[in-house]
Structures are given as C-alpha cells and as structure tokens.
Design a protein around this motif. Structure first.
Motif, PDB file in Angstrom:
ATOM      1  N   PHE A   1       6.240  10.639   4.887  1.00 47.18           N
ATOM      2  CA  PHE A   1       4.642  10.931   5.131  1.00 47.18           C
ATOM      3  C   PHE A   1       4.508  10.690   6.551  1.00 47.18           C
ATOM      4  O   PHE A   1       3.739  11.535   6.930  1.00 47.18           O
ATOM      5  CB  PHE A   1       3.882   9.983   4.242  1.00 47.18           C
ATOM      6  CG  PHE A   1       2.420   9.892   4.394  1.00 47.18           C
ATOM      7  CD1 PHE A   1       1.909  10.618   3.362  1.00 47.18           C
ATOM      8  CD2 PHE A   1       1.756   9.668   5.396  1.00 47.18           C
ATOM      9  CE1 PHE A   1       0.336  11.047   3.549  1.00 47.18           C
ATOM     10  CE2 PHE A   1       0.440   9.889   5.769  1.00 47.18           C
ATOM     11  CZ  PHE A   1      -0.216  10.553   4.588  1.00 47.18           C
TER      12      PHE A   1
ATOM     13  N   LEU B   1       0.898  -1.194  -0.071  1.00 50.86           N
ATOM     14  CA  LEU B   1      -0.221   0.065   0.036  1.00 50.86           C
ATOM     15  C   LEU B   1       0.965   1.180   0.088  1.00 50.86           C
ATOM     16  O   LEU B   1       0.661   2.105   0.908  1.00 50.86           O
ATOM     17  CB  LEU B   1      -0.803  -0.050   1.272  1.00 50.86           C
ATOM     18  CG  LEU B   1      -1.982  -1.133   1.357  1.00 50.86           C
ATOM     19  CD1 LEU B   1      -2.828  -1.094   2.498  1.00 50.86           C
ATOM     20  CD2 LEU B   1      -2.931  -1.002   0.169  1.00 50.86           C
ATOM     21  N   LEU B   2       1.900   1.283  -0.681  1.00 50.13           N
ATOM     22  CA  LEU B   2       2.718   2.576  -1.095  1.00 50.13           C
ATOM     23  C   LEU B   2       1.754   3.340  -1.912  1.00 50.13           C
ATOM     24  O   LEU B   2       1.150   3.302  -2.478  1.00 50.13           O
ATOM     25  CB  LEU B   2       3.991   2.285  -1.711  1.00 50.13           C
ATOM     26  CG  LEU B   2       5.085   1.119  -1.041  1.00 50.13           C
ATOM     27  CD1 LEU B   2       6.274   0.895  -2.139  1.00 50.13           C
ATOM     28  CD2 LEU B   2       5.455   1.919   0.068  1.00 50.13           C
ATOM     29  N   PHE B   3       1.809   4.901  -1.400  1.00 53.73           N
ATOM     30  CA  PHE B   3       0.959   5.801  -1.982  1.00 53.73           C
ATOM     31  C   PHE B   3       1.542   5.942  -3.309  1.00 53.73           C
ATOM     32  O   PHE B   3       2.556   6.409  -3.625  1.00 53.73           O
ATOM     33  CB  PHE B   3       0.898   7.093  -1.279  1.00 53.73           C
ATOM     34  CG  PHE B   3       0.607   6.719   0.134  1.00 53.73           C
ATOM     35  CD1 PHE B   3      -0.585   6.146   0.701  1.00 53.73           C
ATOM     36  CD2 PHE B   3       1.228   7.262   1.162  1.00 53.73           C
ATOM     37  CE1 PHE B   3      -0.784   5.815   1.725  1.00 53.73           C
ATOM     38  CE2 PHE B   3       1.089   7.319   2.591  1.00 53.73           C
ATOM     39  CZ  PHE B   3      -0.023   6.327   3.023  1.00 53.73           C
ATOM     40  N   PRO B   4       0.493   5.680  -4.447  1.00 60.87           N
ATOM     41  CA  PRO B   4       1.156   5.395  -5.703  1.00 60.87           C
ATOM     42  C   PRO B   4       1.426   6.825  -6.374  1.00 60.87           C
ATOM     43  O   PRO B   4       2.557   7.126  -7.263  1.00 60.87           O
ATOM     44  CB  PRO B   4      -0.014   4.971  -6.540  1.00 60.87           C
ATOM     45  CG  PRO B   4      -1.183   5.119  -5.524  1.00 60.87           C
ATOM     46  CD  PRO B   4      -0.433   5.206  -4.434  1.00 60.87           C
ATOM     47  N   HIS B   5       0.973   8.158  -5.738  1.00 56.00           N
ATOM     48  CA  HIS B   5       1.222   9.344  -6.328  1.00 56.00           C
ATOM     49  C   HIS B   5       2.661   9.939  -5.654  1.00 56.00           C
ATOM     50  O   HIS B   5       2.872  11.033  -6.054  1.00 56.00           O
ATOM     51  CB  HIS B   5      -0.032  10.012  -6.181  1.00 56.00           C
ATOM     52  CG  HIS B   5      -0.338  10.428  -4.610  1.00 56.00           C
ATOM     53  ND1 HIS B   5      -0.875   9.456  -3.702  1.00 56.00           N
ATOM     54  CD2 HIS B   5      -0.327  11.283  -3.751  1.00 56.00           C
ATOM     55  CE1 HIS B   5      -1.197   9.781  -2.780  1.00 56.00           C
ATOM     56  NE2 HIS B   5      -0.534  11.049  -2.683  1.00 56.00           N
ATOM     57  N   LEU B   6       2.923   9.296  -4.767  1.00 56.23           N
ATOM     58  CA  LEU B   6       4.197  10.026  -4.067  1.00 56.23           C
ATOM     59  C   LEU B   6       5.631   9.108  -4.377  1.00 56.23           C
ATOM     60  O   LEU B   6       5.324   8.054  -4.550  1.00 56.23           O
ATOM     61  CB  LEU B   6       3.926  10.133  -2.468  1.00 56.23           C
ATOM     62  CG  LEU B   6       2.910  10.823  -1.906  1.00 56.23           C
ATOM     63  CD1 LEU B   6       2.837  10.850  -0.339  1.00 56.23           C
ATOM     64  CD2 LEU B   6       3.017  12.132  -2.255  1.00 56.23           C
TER      65      LEU B   6
ATOM     66  N   ASP C   1       9.130  10.346  -0.333  1.00 54.25           N
ATOM     67  CA  ASP C   1       7.833  10.896   0.086  1.00 54.25           C
ATOM     68  C   ASP C   1       6.769   9.956   0.741  1.00 54.25           C
ATOM     69  O   ASP C   1       6.239  10.392   1.834  1.00 54.25           O
ATOM     70  CB  ASP C   1       6.837  11.917  -0.807  1.00 54.25           C
ATOM     71  CG  ASP C   1       7.561  13.284  -1.399  1.00 54.25           C
ATOM     72  OD1 ASP C   1       8.547  13.811  -0.426  1.00 54.25           O
ATOM     73  OD2 ASP C   1       7.549  13.622  -2.605  1.00 54.25           O
TER      74      ASP C   1
ATOM     75  N   ARG D   1       9.186   3.035   5.399  1.00 55.26           N
ATOM     76  CA  ARG D   1       8.069   3.674   5.738  1.00 55.26           C
ATOM     77  C   ARG D   1       7.598   3.608   7.192  1.00 55.26           C
ATOM     78  O   ARG D   1       7.236   4.551   7.859  1.00 55.26           O
ATOM     79  CB  ARG D   1       7.141   3.792   4.515  1.00 55.26           C
ATOM     80  CG  ARG D   1       5.824   4.823   4.971  1.00 55.26           C
ATOM     81  CD  ARG D   1       4.826   4.568   3.569  1.00 55.26           C
ATOM     82  NE  ARG D   1       4.163   3.328   3.830  1.00 55.26           N
ATOM     83  CZ  ARG D   1       2.968   3.174   2.976  1.00 55.26           C
ATOM     84  NH1 ARG D   1       2.670   4.169   2.097  1.00 55.26           N
ATOM     85  NH2 ARG D   1       2.252   1.914   3.095  1.00 55.26           N
TER      86      ARG D   1
END
Lengths: 276, 366
Positions: B115, B102-107, B111, B163
């Motif tokens: 986070f 679940l890495l944030f795809p837009h970052l 980042d 993360r």
C-alpha cells in the motif's frame, strides 16, 4: 464465523423457552401482521393469472416498466455520485451549522413527496429561480421530461443513501484513514482505497434502498414531471391511472412492483447475512 | 550513541536523526517532551497510562499538530508552529506500527505491505515484488494472500512492521508493539522485533508501558510522566538509578530522596538512612533492592543501623519470593521467602521490625 446462519440457528434452538407471549402483545401483534400481509395476499388472489402474459406484453406496461427501471437506476447513479461525498462531509468534517445541514439532508425523508415536487417546480420549473436561467441560457427545460423524472426521484431517494453511508462511515474506524496517511496516502487516496471498501456494504445497502424508493416514487414525479406515457409515466403513475380505466392492468403492474420489491428484500438479506 | 553526543557532534539544524520538542496542550493535559535520537538508535518512551506517550507518537507522525516546539528529522524541518510550518502525515518519512496494527481488513497481507509503495507512486507490479520481499524478511512468505482477519496476533504484528518499513521511513514509530499479544507470542515476537529494529538504519521510537519491552528493545529510555520527561538514559542507567517512584517501581527498587549528611542521608520524614558511600552532592537519591531488607518479629539484638518499626500493608507472590509492602516512618518493599512469611506470621496489619543493609543502599546525586 459468528454470523453464519448455521451457527445462529443452533444457538437459537438451544435457547430455553421462557413461556408464551402475553395476550396484550400477542393479539395486537397478530392483527398487525394480518394488516400488513392481507393486502398483499389480496393482490395475489385477484391477479388475472390467466391473461397475465398478454397484459405484461402490452406496450403500455412494457414502456412504463422500462422507464421506471431506467429512471430509478439513473437517479441512483446521481444519488451515489453526490450522496457519498455528502455523507463523507457530514461524517468526517466539522463545519459551522453541520447539524442544521444534516437536518436539511434528512428533510426529504419526512417531506410529503408532493411538496418536494412543488418545491422542485418552483426552483427548476420554467419560471423557477434556476429553471428560468436554464431556459434562457440553454433553452433547456427540466419539468415534464424524462430527466425531470430522474431529478424528482433523486431528490426523494438521496436521503436514504446519505443516511446509510453516513452511518457506515461513523461506524468505520477513522484510524484506518490515519494509518493510510502515515503510509503516504492523501485523503482522497485514503478514501478511495481504504474507506470506501470498508463502507462498501453500507453504500450498497443505501443504493438499494435509494433505488427502491426511486422506483416507487409517485408524488414528486407526477407534480414535477407530469404523466406522459413513454416519457414520464413510470410504473406507480401507470398503476394509478390504470386503476380508473383498466383495473386488471393496475393489478398486473402492482404485481410487477411487488415482485421487484421482494427481490430487493431478498437481495438485501443475502447481503446482510454474508457481510455481518 | 546517546542523544547528548548527537547534539554535540553536529549542528542541530543538520542533525541526521530526530530532534523533536513536542508541545501539545489539550484541556488540562500538557505534553512537553524533548526527544533526540541518532539514525540506527532505538529510543523507548516509557510511561504509565495517560502520561502522554500516544500523544507524543501522534505528534511525531503529524496526526496531532504541535502547539509549540518543533520536529526535525534527517535535517528537514517537518513541523514548527512558531514558523507556521506543518507537514501532513502523508508527506513525512515516518512509518507507524499501531498498537492494534490497523491492517486494512479488505486487503491481503501482500497488498497491505504494498500500500505505502503504491502511494509513493511505485507501479503495482514492482510494489508487490517489494512487498513480497518484506513479508519474506519477517518470515511470512507463505501468508502473502491471507487477509488480516485470518492472521494470528504475532503474524499481524509482523505484517504491520513490514508495512511500516516498506516505505523506507527515516523514523519508525511503534505504539505498544507487544501489548496486544499473549504472553507466549510476546517472548518470540520481542526477540524478532529486536532483530528487525537492529537492522533498521533510521530512528526508531518505541512507545511502551512495559519496562521489560523497553529494556530489551531500546538503546535508550525516556521516561515520561504527566506529559514531562522525568528521566533519560540507557536501560542500565535507568534501572540502576531511578529518579521517580514510578521508575523505581518499574525496576523494583526502594527509592528515597533526601539531603546528604556525614555517613548517611536525611530523609524527608525526619528519618536517617545510613549508606556506605555518599556522592559529592547535597541533594541525593538512595535506592536499594527489596532483597536488602530483613524483617524481624521483635527488635533484633545488636543494633543494625537502619532499623524501623513498620506494619505489613500487603503481600504478593513474585516467582519464589514474596514481596511485602510495609508502611511506617519509611515505606518499604521487602522480598522474603514464603517460609519466612510463615515463620514471621506476616499478615496485613502486623507490626514487624525492618532492617536495611547499609552496604546495599546506593546513593547518587538528585
């Protein structure tokens, strides 16, 4: 990338042909196509191309266009500020009567805009439930003002955005919000920094649709805000009025609206091609 | 240090590690598991699919509220429904590595790692510096600007680990950390993950259904089945003395339960298993490896003490031996060579004689 146009085209070229379309589908299909395209072609044929410049330069056209762009943009702003949170509530929370609320939100989609205008008058008009209070307290009246135009357009356009954003939210994996929470993000931070970027294409598509709907709004606007040049006379109203007195001006105004619509469509296609 | 020692060393409300009693009831399923661990300890929650492992992880993270029990971490009461206490996930010192990361795809990777620090109020610049250090620590210094979509599975796993660790959690939860990786990457990532877990000074809980992952990564295993802990111990203890069929299967042992009688064990089906040594207990388990089973085409001469006529049920190649599943008065797993399979003409449905060496059968209290 799967979605790149080049790859898609190649795949399409390699697909084997599976015989011609049956007549029962081909004929009505082609008639439907002509039915949709012919009026637009007619508009282009009858356009007074020679004095297009002077027509476009006339104060009335310029004022109507300016008013339309301004009110549609302002209405889209309102729709974004109120509609995105509303879509979030519908998609991410569970409350009694949620289905009913959802149905109510989508009602303006199918409601005749004139009815919407009448309803707005009954609530926000000078004798309306809220309007009377506004008038008594602040001496402010909404109907038949530019703000009234914006309100009417926002009312009609909001469902387009809410539906689009709610769909994007439902498609977005809520576990990203959970991941953000385990990293210390409050729900608001998670929404702002994770969810909103993830659903940005849906928000953009919804905003463009809402803007286009607001730009073309006629029924609710004329009912609630009237038809005063420079103040509440938007492009669609100007087109309708010009048809009686100056058909050529009506055609020119229609051409402008058509051009804007084509631009929006092109913009949306570009967007969908690059993001999906 | 084991969980038992922790409980004895310090008063429970001042325990520096994790002290949890997770009770979550949902429809027909009920999770009820005790979990304790000292700082620096790695505990694996091992169990089959649907045993409640992920529910336990979500409960520890605060993503699923407890129906009963409690969660205490580093001396702080995080959750206790009996006393109406609940700490939401964003205010728990808990880091999670999700199964699909679940890495944030837009970052960017950087980042993503920054986070959590940003959420803790660390300034943008400082957070990015710290995040870059974490990425370097997991060997991804060159990938700071890369979006998750362009990372390989192993790299994404390491970004997710960085993360989760960047916020300095007191409890690190890893949900099937190696399940999404291909076999090759898995071996490398398992080794690096083990190193990072060894460096971590908080409590780590690894959720897995893979016994090898659990044995390699964890100091202690808790096996759960159908929402309950069925066994707890060091990997060696669990591997040597399985207490359920599931665990026995995982560690590749034949397992039976019965009552001790002089020189042997009376099994449930009226059969008797002779063992070399008996513990001082009435109810016992007996375990022996499939290699302790010998198969014969006809009844062997002499009289091996543990001998049964059984039938071949199935066969599977494991490396250079064939594991034969046998049914009969005593169900058995036997390991034989491919040559033996040919000589004995083994095939499903074929009757054979099976003998078990008493010296290799271990009995221990139930």
């Amino acid at each position: 990338m799967i979605g790149s146009p080049r790859v898609r085209r190649r795949v399409r070229a390699e697909r084997p042909r599976r015989g011609g379309a049956p007549l029962a589908l081909l004929v009505p299909g082609l008639i439907g196509l002509v039915f949709l395209v012919l009026p637009l072609i007619g508009l282009l044929i009858r356009a007074p191309w020679s004095d297009l410049g002077s027509q476009l330069g006339s104060t009335e056209v310029r004022e109507a266009l300016k008013l339309s762009l301004f009110t549609a943009t302002a209405a889209t702003g309102i729709v974004l500020v109120l509609g995105v949170p509303l879509a979030w509530l519908l998609a991410r929370t569970d409350f009694p009567g949620r289905r009913l609320v959802r149905a109510l939100v989508t009602l303006p989609l199918v409601l005749p805009p004139v009815v919407g205008g009448v309803a707005l008058l009954l609530v926000l008009g000078r004798r309306g439930i809220v309007g009377e209070w506004l008038d008594d307290t602040f001496g402010y009246t909404l109907p038949f003002t530019t703000t009234g135009v914006i309100v009417a357009e926002a009312f009609v356009a909001m469902p387009f955005l809410v539906i689009s954003v709610e769909g994007a939210l439902r498609a977005a994996d809520p576990r990203y919000e959970e991941a953000a929470a385990t990293l210390g993000a409050s729900r608001w931070t998670a929404f702002r920094r994770v969810t909103l970027p993830l659903i940005a294409p849906g928000v953009a598509a919804g905003a463009v649709l809402a803007w286009a709907r607001a730009l073309g709004e006629f029924g609710a606007t004329i009912t609630f805000a009237g038809n005063f040049p420079g103040k509440t006379q938007t492009m669609p109203l100007a087109v309708y009025l010009a048809l009686e007195t100056d058909p050529e001006a009506a055609i020119v105004l229609s051409l402008v609206l058509l051009a804007v619509s084509v631009l929006i469509l092109a913009g949306l296609r570009e967007r969908w091609m690059t993001t999906s | 240090m084991t969980g038992l020692e922790t409980a004895l060393d310090t008063a429970p409300d001042a325990a520096p590690g994790l002290d949890a009693h997770l009770v979550v009831a949902r429809d027909a399923f009920r999770l009820d598991v005790h979990l304790t661990a000292a700082p620096g300890e790695v505990v694996a929650l091992l169990g089959p699919n649907g045993a409640g492992k992920t529910t336990a992880l979500r409960a520890l993270a605060g993503l699923t509220p407890l129906g009963g029990g409690h969660t205490r971490l580093a001396g702080v009461d995080l959750e206790d429904p009996g006393r109406r206490r609940y700490t939401p996930p964003e205010r728990r010192p808990v880091g999670v590595v999700f199964q699909d990361y679940l890495l944030f795809p837009h970052l960017s990777a950087l980042d993503n790692v920054a986070f959590g620090l940003r959420c803790q109020g660390v300034g943008r610049r400082e957070a990015r510096v710290a995040a870059a250090e974490w990425l370097e620590r997991v060997g991804l210094a060159e990938h700071t600007g890369v979006k998750p979509g362009r990372l390989s599975g192993g790299q994404a796993q390491r970004v997710a680990l960085a993360r989760a660790l960047a916020t300095h959690p007191r409890l690190l939860l890893l949900d099937e950390p190696l399940a999404a990786l291909d076999a090759r990457t898995r071996v490398e990532t398992r080794a690096t993950l083990r190193r990072h877990l060894a460096d971590f000074d908080g409590v780590a809980v690894v959720i897995t259904h893979d016994p090898l992952d659990a044995m390699v990564l964890a100091d202690r295993l808790t096996v759960i089945e159908a929402g309950r802990a069925v066994q707890d111990g060091t990997p060696a203890e669990v591997a040597r003395h399985p207490r359920t069929d599931y665990v026995a299967r995982l560690v590749g042992l034949n397992l039976y339960r019965g009552t001790a009688s002089p020189g042997g064990v009376e099994l449930a089906a009226g059969q008797r298993l002779v063992v070399a040594e008996l513990p001082d207990a009435a109810e016992v388990f007996v375990a022996f490896p499939p290699s302790a089973v010998t198969l014969y085409r006809s009844r062997p001469d002499g009289s091996p003490r543990n001998l049964w006529q059984v039938e071949v049920d199935g066969m599977e190649l494991h490396g250079d031996t064939v594991r034969v599943e046998l049914t009969g008065p005593v169900p058995l797993l036997a390991d034989v060579t491919p040559l033996a399979v040919a000589e004995l003409e083994l095939a499903p449905g074929r009757p054979v004689w099976a003998a078990v060496k008493a010296t290799e059968a271990r009995a221990y209290p139930a």
